[in-house]
Motif scaffolding. Structure first.
Motif, PDB file in Angstrom:
ATOM      1  N   MET A  42       3.033   3.396  -9.529  1.00 51.55           N
ATOM      2  CA  MET A  42       1.603   3.155  -9.275  1.00 51.55           C
ATOM      3  C   MET A  42       1.386   2.379  -7.971  1.00 51.55           C
ATOM      4  SD  MET A  42       0.333   4.948 -11.555  1.00 51.55           S
ATOM      5  CE  MET A  42      -1.382   4.633 -11.234  1.00 51.55           C
ATOM      6  N   ALA A  43       2.325   1.501  -7.610  1.00 53.30           N
ATOM      7  CA  ALA A  43       2.201   0.769  -6.337  1.00 53.30           C
ATOM      8  C   ALA A  43       2.296   1.722  -5.154  1.00 53.30           C
ATOM      9  CB  ALA A  43       3.283  -0.308  -6.247  1.00 53.30           C
ATOM     10  N   CYS A  44       3.054   2.789  -5.315  1.00 56.07           N
ATOM     11  CA  CYS A  44       3.233   3.749  -4.218  1.00 56.07           C
ATOM     12  C   CYS A  44       2.216   4.886  -4.237  1.00 56.07           C
ATOM     13  CB  CYS A  44       4.643   4.341  -4.267  1.00 56.07           C
ATOM     14  SG  CYS A  44       5.946   3.157  -3.864  1.00 56.07           S
ATOM     15  N   LYS A  45       1.551   5.087  -5.346  1.00 62.06           N
ATOM     16  CA  LYS A  45       0.663   6.236  -5.474  1.00 62.06           C
ATOM     17  C   LYS A  45      -0.411   6.321  -4.384  1.00 62.06           C
ATOM     18  CE  LYS A  45      -1.303   9.329  -8.711  1.00 62.06           C
ATOM     19  NZ  LYS A  45      -1.553   9.683 -10.077  1.00 62.06           N
ATOM     20  N   PRO A  46      -1.047   5.219  -3.958  1.00 60.07           N
ATOM     21  CA  PRO A  46      -2.048   5.348  -2.880  1.00 60.07           C
ATOM     22  C   PRO A  46      -1.461   5.866  -1.562  1.00 60.07           C
ATOM     23  CG  PRO A  46      -2.293   3.244  -3.999  1.00 60.07           C
ATOM     24  CD  PRO A  46      -1.017   3.854  -4.505  1.00 60.07           C
ATOM     25  N   SER A  47      -0.153   5.723  -1.400  1.00 58.99           N
ATOM     26  CA  SER A  47       0.509   6.174  -0.167  1.00 58.99           C
ATOM     27  C   SER A  47       0.921   7.637  -0.225  1.00 58.99           C
ATOM     28  CB  SER A  47       1.745   5.320   0.100  1.00 58.99           C
ATOM     29  OG  SER A  47       1.389   3.969   0.200  1.00 58.99           O
ATOM     30  N   VAL A  48       0.886   8.222  -1.410  1.00 61.20           N
ATOM     31  CA  VAL A  48       1.363   9.596  -1.567  1.00 61.20           C
ATOM     32  C   VAL A  48       0.302  10.509  -2.180  1.00 61.20           C
ATOM     33  CG1 VAL A  48       3.794   8.927  -1.672  1.00 61.20           C
ATOM     34  CG2 VAL A  48       2.460   9.030  -3.780  1.00 61.20           C
ATOM     35  N   THR A  49      -0.947  10.065  -2.121  1.00 63.50           N
ATOM     36  CA  THR A  49      -2.048  10.820  -2.710  1.00 63.50           C
ATOM     37  C   THR A  49      -3.039  11.220  -1.618  1.00 63.50           C
ATOM     38  OG1 THR A  49      -1.803   9.515  -4.728  1.00 63.50           O
ATOM     39  CG2 THR A  49      -3.836  10.749  -4.487  1.00 63.50           C
TER      40      THR A  49
ATOM     41  N   PRO B 210      -4.179   9.047   2.297  1.00 61.11           N
ATOM     42  CA  PRO B 210      -3.059   8.162   1.966  1.00 61.11           C
ATOM     43  C   PRO B 210      -3.059   6.925   2.861  1.00 61.11           C
ATOM     44  CG  PRO B 210      -2.281  10.082   3.167  1.00 61.11           C
ATOM     45  CD  PRO B 210      -3.744  10.301   2.892  1.00 61.11           C
ATOM     46  N   VAL B 211      -2.599   5.813   2.303  1.00 63.44           N
ATOM     47  CA  VAL B 211      -2.538   4.554   3.042  1.00 63.44           C
ATOM     48  C   VAL B 211      -1.075   4.203   3.297  1.00 63.44           C
ATOM     49  CG1 VAL B 211      -4.701   3.726   2.040  1.00 63.44           C
ATOM     50  CG2 VAL B 211      -2.546   3.168   0.929  1.00 63.44           C
ATOM     51  N   ASP B 212      -0.850   3.245   4.190  1.00 61.79           N
ATOM     52  CA  ASP B 212       0.514   2.770   4.415  1.00 61.79           C
ATOM     53  C   ASP B 212       1.038   2.136   3.134  1.00 61.79           C
ATOM     54  OD1 ASP B 212       0.609   3.593   7.053  1.00 61.79           O
ATOM     55  OD2 ASP B 212      -0.103   1.673   7.835  1.00 61.79           O
ATOM     56  N   PRO B 213       2.341   2.269   2.879  1.00 55.22           N
ATOM     57  CA  PRO B 213       2.885   1.690   1.642  1.00 55.22           C
ATOM     58  C   PRO B 213       2.772   0.168   1.641  1.00 55.22           C
ATOM     59  CG  PRO B 213       4.646   2.558   3.021  1.00 55.22           C
ATOM     60  CD  PRO B 213       3.355   2.949   3.667  1.00 55.22           C
ATOM     61  N   SER B 214       2.457  -0.363   0.468  1.00 51.03           N
ATOM     62  CA  SER B 214       2.351  -1.810   0.295  1.00 51.03           C
ATOM     63  C   SER B 214       3.746  -2.417   0.173  1.00 51.03           C
ATOM     64  CB  SER B 214       1.567  -2.115  -0.986  1.00 51.03           C
ATOM     65  OG  SER B 214       2.315  -1.680  -2.115  1.00 51.03           O
ATOM     66  N   PRO B 215       3.857  -3.738   0.359  1.00 47.43           N
ATOM     67  CA  PRO B 215       5.156  -4.390   0.140  1.00 47.43           C
ATOM     68  C   PRO B 215       5.691  -4.142  -1.272  1.00 47.43           C
ATOM     69  CG  PRO B 215       3.656  -5.889   1.261  1.00 47.43           C
ATOM     70  CD  PRO B 215       2.847  -4.674   0.864  1.00 47.43           C
ATOM     71  N   GLU B 216       4.800  -4.083  -2.265  1.00 49.61           N
ATOM     72  CA  GLU B 216       5.225  -3.813  -3.641  1.00 49.61           C
ATOM     73  C   GLU B 216       5.809  -2.408  -3.771  1.00 49.61           C
ATOM     74  OE1 GLU B 216       2.273  -7.008  -3.497  1.00 49.61           O
ATOM     75  OE2 GLU B 216       2.134  -4.948  -2.800  1.00 49.61           O
ATOM     76  N   CYS B 217       5.197  -1.464  -3.083  1.00 49.53           N
ATOM     77  CA  CYS B 217       5.706  -0.100  -3.093  1.00 49.53           C
ATOM     78  C   CYS B 217       7.094  -0.056  -2.458  1.00 49.53           C
ATOM     79  CB  CYS B 217       4.756   0.828  -2.346  1.00 49.53           C
ATOM     80  SG  CYS B 217       5.408   2.483  -2.029  1.00 49.53           S
ATOM     81  N   CYS B 218       7.240  -0.657  -1.299  1.00 51.73           N
ATOM     82  CA  CYS B 218       8.523  -0.631  -0.600  1.00 51.73           C
ATOM     83  C   CYS B 218       9.612  -1.348  -1.396  1.00 51.73           C
ATOM     84  CB  CYS B 218       8.387  -1.235   0.798  1.00 51.73           C
ATOM     85  SG  CYS B 218       7.414  -0.186   1.913  1.00 51.73           S
ATOM     86  N   GLN B 219       9.236  -2.418  -2.087  1.00 53.00           N
ATOM     87  CA  GLN B 219      10.208  -3.123  -2.914  1.00 53.00           C
ATOM     88  C   GLN B 219      10.666  -2.221  -4.062  1.00 53.00           C
ATOM     89  OE1 GLN B 219       8.830  -6.810  -4.572  1.00 53.00           O
ATOM     90  NE2 GLN B 219      10.795  -7.290  -5.491  1.00 53.00           N
ATOM     91  N   ALA B 220       9.735  -1.555  -4.707  1.00 49.09           N
ATOM     92  CA  ALA B 220      10.082  -0.639  -5.794  1.00 49.09           C
ATOM     93  C   ALA B 220      10.925   0.521  -5.279  1.00 49.09           C
ATOM     94  CB  ALA B 220       8.818  -0.118  -6.467  1.00 49.09           C
ATOM     95  N   LEU B 221      10.569   1.029  -4.116  1.00 49.79           N
ATOM     96  CA  LEU B 221      11.303   2.147  -3.534  1.00 49.79           C
ATOM     97  C   LEU B 221      12.717   1.738  -3.141  1.00 49.79           C
ATOM     98  CD1 LEU B 221      10.794   5.126  -2.883  1.00 49.79           C
ATOM     99  CD2 LEU B 221      10.142   4.417  -0.580  1.00 49.79           C
TER     100      LEU B 221
END
Length: 107
Positions: free
Chosen positions: A43-50, A54-65
């Motif tokens: 869910m943290a990455c979903k705004p970056s892949v929708t 799409p928006v730049d990935p958040s720090p939470e997304c990058c941490q999860a990735l």
């Protein structure tokens, strides 16, 4: 590996993907875990892949990735699972580079 084993492996993977997609569409999937990313990470990455914005990935997304199995994620780039979850596969495959992670070869 024989050609038959490769075909059986691909069919098995496809059947699992279709089953998960059907569960997700039917609402039977309460949480999503994808390649060592839990629902919170997805869910943290979903705004970056929708699409459409799409928006730049958040720090939470990058941490999860960074904790995800990127080779496993690459296996989904041509599957029906990502679109069934509202994820654009091309945007998803671009995330590692945007998070300064090295994607697996041939991904």
């Amino acid at each position: 590996m024989t050609m038959m084993m490769v075909v059986i492996g691909k069919l098995s993977k496809m059947m699992v993907v279709v089953a998960v997609a059907l569960l997700a569409l039917a609402g039977g999937l309460k949480s999503v875990e994808l390649c060592d990313m839990n629902e919170e990470g997805v869910m943290a990455c979903k705004p970056s892949v929708t699409e459409p914005n799409p928006v730049d990935p958040s720090p939470e997304c990058c941490q999860a990735l960074s904790a995800a199995n990127l080779t496993c994620l690459c296996d989904y780039k041509n599957s029906l699972l990502l679109p069934s979850l509202g994820i654009d596969p091309q945007l998803a495959m671009a995330l590692p580079a945007k998070c300064n992670l090295t994607p697996p070869p041939n991904c």
